[in-house]
Design a protein around this motif. Structure first.
Motif, PDB file in Angstrom:
ATOM      1  N   GLU A 181      48.852  31.983  45.279  1.00 23.56           N
ATOM      2  CA  GLU A 181      48.325  30.837  44.527  1.00 23.56           C
ATOM      3  C   GLU A 181      49.138  29.595  44.885  1.00 23.56           C
ATOM      4  O   GLU A 181      48.598  28.505  45.058  1.00 23.56           O
ATOM      5  CB  GLU A 181      48.376  31.110  43.021  1.00 23.56           C
ATOM      6  N   LYS A 208      40.395  33.598  44.412  1.00 21.54           N
ATOM      7  CA  LYS A 208      40.173  34.975  44.871  1.00 21.54           C
ATOM      8  C   LYS A 208      39.997  34.978  46.399  1.00 21.54           C
ATOM      9  O   LYS A 208      40.529  35.828  47.112  1.00 21.54           O
ATOM     10  CB  LYS A 208      38.913  35.516  44.174  1.00 21.54           C
ATOM     11  N   GLU A 236      38.718  21.475  38.978  1.00 22.91           N
ATOM     12  CA  GLU A 236      38.977  21.654  37.542  1.00 22.91           C
ATOM     13  C   GLU A 236      38.285  20.587  36.705  1.00 22.91           C
ATOM     14  O   GLU A 236      38.328  20.605  35.497  1.00 22.91           O
ATOM     15  CB  GLU A 236      40.482  21.612  37.277  1.00 22.91           C
ATOM     16  N   ASP A 260      33.605  27.339  42.011  1.00 20.65           N
ATOM     17  CA  ASP A 260      34.293  27.895  40.867  1.00 20.65           C
ATOM     18  C   ASP A 260      35.748  28.152  41.276  1.00 20.65           C
ATOM     19  O   ASP A 260      36.010  28.791  42.292  1.00 20.65           O
ATOM     20  CB  ASP A 260      33.556  29.200  40.522  1.00 20.65           C
ATOM     21  N   ARG A 261      36.663  27.635  40.499  1.00 18.43           N
ATOM     22  CA  ARG A 261      38.070  27.691  40.870  1.00 18.43           C
ATOM     23  C   ARG A 261      38.582  29.132  40.986  1.00 18.43           C
ATOM     24  O   ARG A 261      39.336  29.467  41.887  1.00 18.43           O
ATOM     25  CB  ARG A 261      38.879  26.919  39.825  1.00 18.43           C
ATOM     26  N   GLU A 262      38.117  29.975  40.071  1.00 17.49           N
ATOM     27  CA  GLU A 262      38.552  31.378  40.094  1.00 17.49           C
ATOM     28  C   GLU A 262      38.126  32.053  41.406  1.00 17.49           C
ATOM     29  O   GLU A 262      38.893  32.761  42.040  1.00 17.49           O
ATOM     30  CB  GLU A 262      37.946  32.156  38.909  1.00 17.49           C
TER      31      GLU A 262
END
Ligand code: ASP
Length: 585
Positions: free
Chosen positions: A504, A495, A519, A489-491
């Motif tokens: 970032e 994190k 993505e 998961d990119r999020e």
């Protein structure tokens, strides 16, 4: 073909056959009227005999042949009068008709025997001769067999073997990269992969679902004993899996190898959390061929007059069965052992549980017999046992006691290389705090997923406590493999990078292609990599991985045979836009 048979093939049933063998002279003995040659190839040794029936010229030639000459021998198989039961061809010999010298040989710099007179350096320098020795050749054959079994298993489980590039981009984290200058892109460099990690994850994004590769990896680390700058991994990745699926699949692989190679049926592998491994064995790769579990004794031994114990964060010990009779000298040896800089302890306290039920200890004056009795019962010690106790900072004391535990295991003969204890270590910490840089590092690598129970709350409040969804396979106290469920998961990946101190922007710069790929629909995935060289050494019951690599480097990362690394010409430097700097060492 320059032969009809190999030197390991002929048996009593072949007597009378006309054969042609080719091989190397292992040994030649002249006994006046008879001349014996042991002819060797990869498959074995066959005895060649010349006697009074042999053509005179051939006989004379045979007498001149010395070690490592390459011969072609024509003759007839016959039964030996004095048989050698130690080798499979020992019942027959070849009565010589003709000998052709295919190539003479200089006297080799060391004997080509299992028990050779050649030292390490010399054998590395003439590695091609060392590889002729049976014991080294057997290791290379073992390696081949295991590689084939791995491919068979993986293929049956629908894994695809896919090659990933060796010239890749240098990334931070992990060990130091080997770099390769790019001539066509002045002042730019490739790196050699430390592992195909990011590529195998990309293959999952591509939908390949199950990937493996037996692949070279490169790490430019300061070489500790038995590390190689290039080594081989069995690298694997799977999609749509959870930790349990990966453990099952690869438990299956390891069992398959033990079954096929050794005929051993391994039961279900034991599992232990990283916390328990550290607490009870002082190591994340405990050797469980023997027990000798740590017992914590703060309660029993603190609060008396012994300052060393009172001041310690942890008082902890092991119980060595049947060692109460250890002499002063043996106990001093153990104390010296733990005080060596490699172990680094301040000292060692012993309590002997004598056969008459009394206790004798190095700290007798601080404790009563009742105190010792309590300690003994905590250990479940019996008369005749020896309790060995250390104290200090918790982590440090545990690692020192781990060294002592292994030493006692060896002394008591409990670490037979052909007994196997195989276990999974799970629940590693996700992050490791680095005092020097004042930041967290990923304990495994930055793509490892946190344990879902600890995410996201704990990552916000107490990152150091977050457990990873990662696992190691340990055999006989050696880490043989390790892997994890990955972040897909990119999020979550962002994190994680943030926790590791990347912005970032900087994360995008370093890992942009992977993050971009995420993505476009990355499946949940996870995998593992095994150290193939190490696995081979364990199957052979050997300590060193070097002898399982056809052309290894020495401890300073040098190839003594090819004399690499080495200088390159000024023209080469020029082309690569490189200039040399003086070395001050
Ligand atoms: N790439 C990792 C390593 O080399 C293994 C893995 O996570 O699959 O240690």
């Amino acid at each position: 073909m320059l032969r009809t048979h190999t030197c390991g093939e002929l048996r009593i049933a072949d007597c009378g056959k006309e054969v042609v063998l080719s091989g190397w002279v292992q040994k030649s003995r002249n006994l006046g009227s008879m001349n014996f040659i042991d002819l060797r190839d990869r498959y074995g040794i066959t005895q060649i005999v010349c006697d009074d029936k042999t053509d005179k010229a051939v006989y004379e030639l045979a007498k001149t042949l010395s070690r490592e000459y390459v011969l072609q021998v024509k003759g007839t198989v016959r039964e030996r009068s004095s048989k050698n039961t130690k080798i499979p061809t020992g019942e027959i010999e070849i009565e010589v008709k003709d000998i052709t010298v295919l190539n003479p040989s200089k006297i080799p710099p060391f004997t080509i025997e299992d028990n050779t007179d050649g030292g390490d350096e010399l054998r590395m320098k003439y590695r091609y001769l060392d590889l002729r020795r049976n014991c080294v050749k057997n290791n290379i054959e073992l390696r081949h067999r295991l590689a084939m079994m791995i491919r068979n298993y993986m293929n049956a489980e629908h894994f695809l073997e896919i090659e990933t590039p060796f010239l890749i981009r240098s990334t931070p984290e992990g060990a130091r990269d080997f770099v390769v200058p790019s001539r066509m892109n002045p002042n730019q460099f490739y790196a050699l992969p430390q592992s195909p990690q990011q590529y195998k994850q990309l293959l999952m994004v591509s939908g390949f679902d199950r990937y493996f590769q037996i692949v070279k990896c490169f790490r430019d680390e300061d070489l500790r004993a038995d590390r190689q700058p290039e080594f081989t991994q069995i690298d694997c990745e799977m999609s749509f899996v959870e930790q349990e699926d990966v453990l099952q699949m690869f438990e299956g692989l390891i069992k398959h190898l033990f079954k096929q190679e050794k005929g051993l049926e391994l039961g279900t592998f034991q599992r232990m959390t990283w916390n328990d491994a550290m607490k009870y064995y002082g190591s994340d790769k405990p050797d469980l061929r023997f027990d000798m579990k740590f017992v914590e004794l703060n309660e029993e031994l603190q609060g008396k007059d012994f300052k060393v114990f009172n001041d310690a964060e942890l008082v902890v010990g092991i119980c060595a069965k049947g060692c109460a009779e250890y002499t002063r000298k043996q106990l001093d040896e153990l104390t010296d052992f733990v005080k060596r800089p490699q172990v680094g302890a301040n000292g060692l306290v012993y309590i002997k549980y004598n056969n008459d039920g009394t206790f004798k200890s190095s700290v007798d004056k601080f404790y009563t017999q009742e105190d010792f009795e309590k300690v003994a019962s905590k250990f479940s010690a019996e008369k005749g046992d020896l309790m060995l106790i250390m104290a200090g900072k918790a982590m440090k004391t545990r690692t020192s006691l781990c060294a002592l535990r292994l030493e006692m295991g060896s002394r008591l003969g409990l670490r037979n290389p052909f007994d196997y204890s195989v276990l999974w270590i799970t629940d590693f910490p996700l992050l490791e705090w680095n005092e020097e840089d004042n930041r967290f590092y990923a304990m495994h690598h930055p793509f490892t997923a946190p344990n879902p129970e600890d995410y996201p709350q704990l990552l916000e409040t107490d990152p150091g406590k977050v457990r990873a969804n990662a696992y190691d396979l340990v055999i006989n106290g050696t880490e043989v493999g390790g892997g994890s469920i990955r972040i897909h998961d990119r999020e979550m990946q962002l994190k994680m990078f943030e926790t590791l101190g990347f912005t970032e922007e900087s994360a995008k710069q370093q890992f942009g292609f992977l993050m971009q790929a995420f993505e476009y629909g990355a499946p949940p995935h996870g995998g593992i990599a095994f150290g193939f060289d190490r696995l081979c050494s364990i199957f052979a019951g050997a300590d060193s991985i070097r002898d399982f690599i056809a052309f290894p480097k020495n401890n300073s990362g040098r190839d003594l045979m090819a004399d690499a690394p080495n200088v390159i010409s000024d023209e080469q430097l020029e082309e690569l836009y490189l200039s040399l700097k003086p070395v001050n060492k």
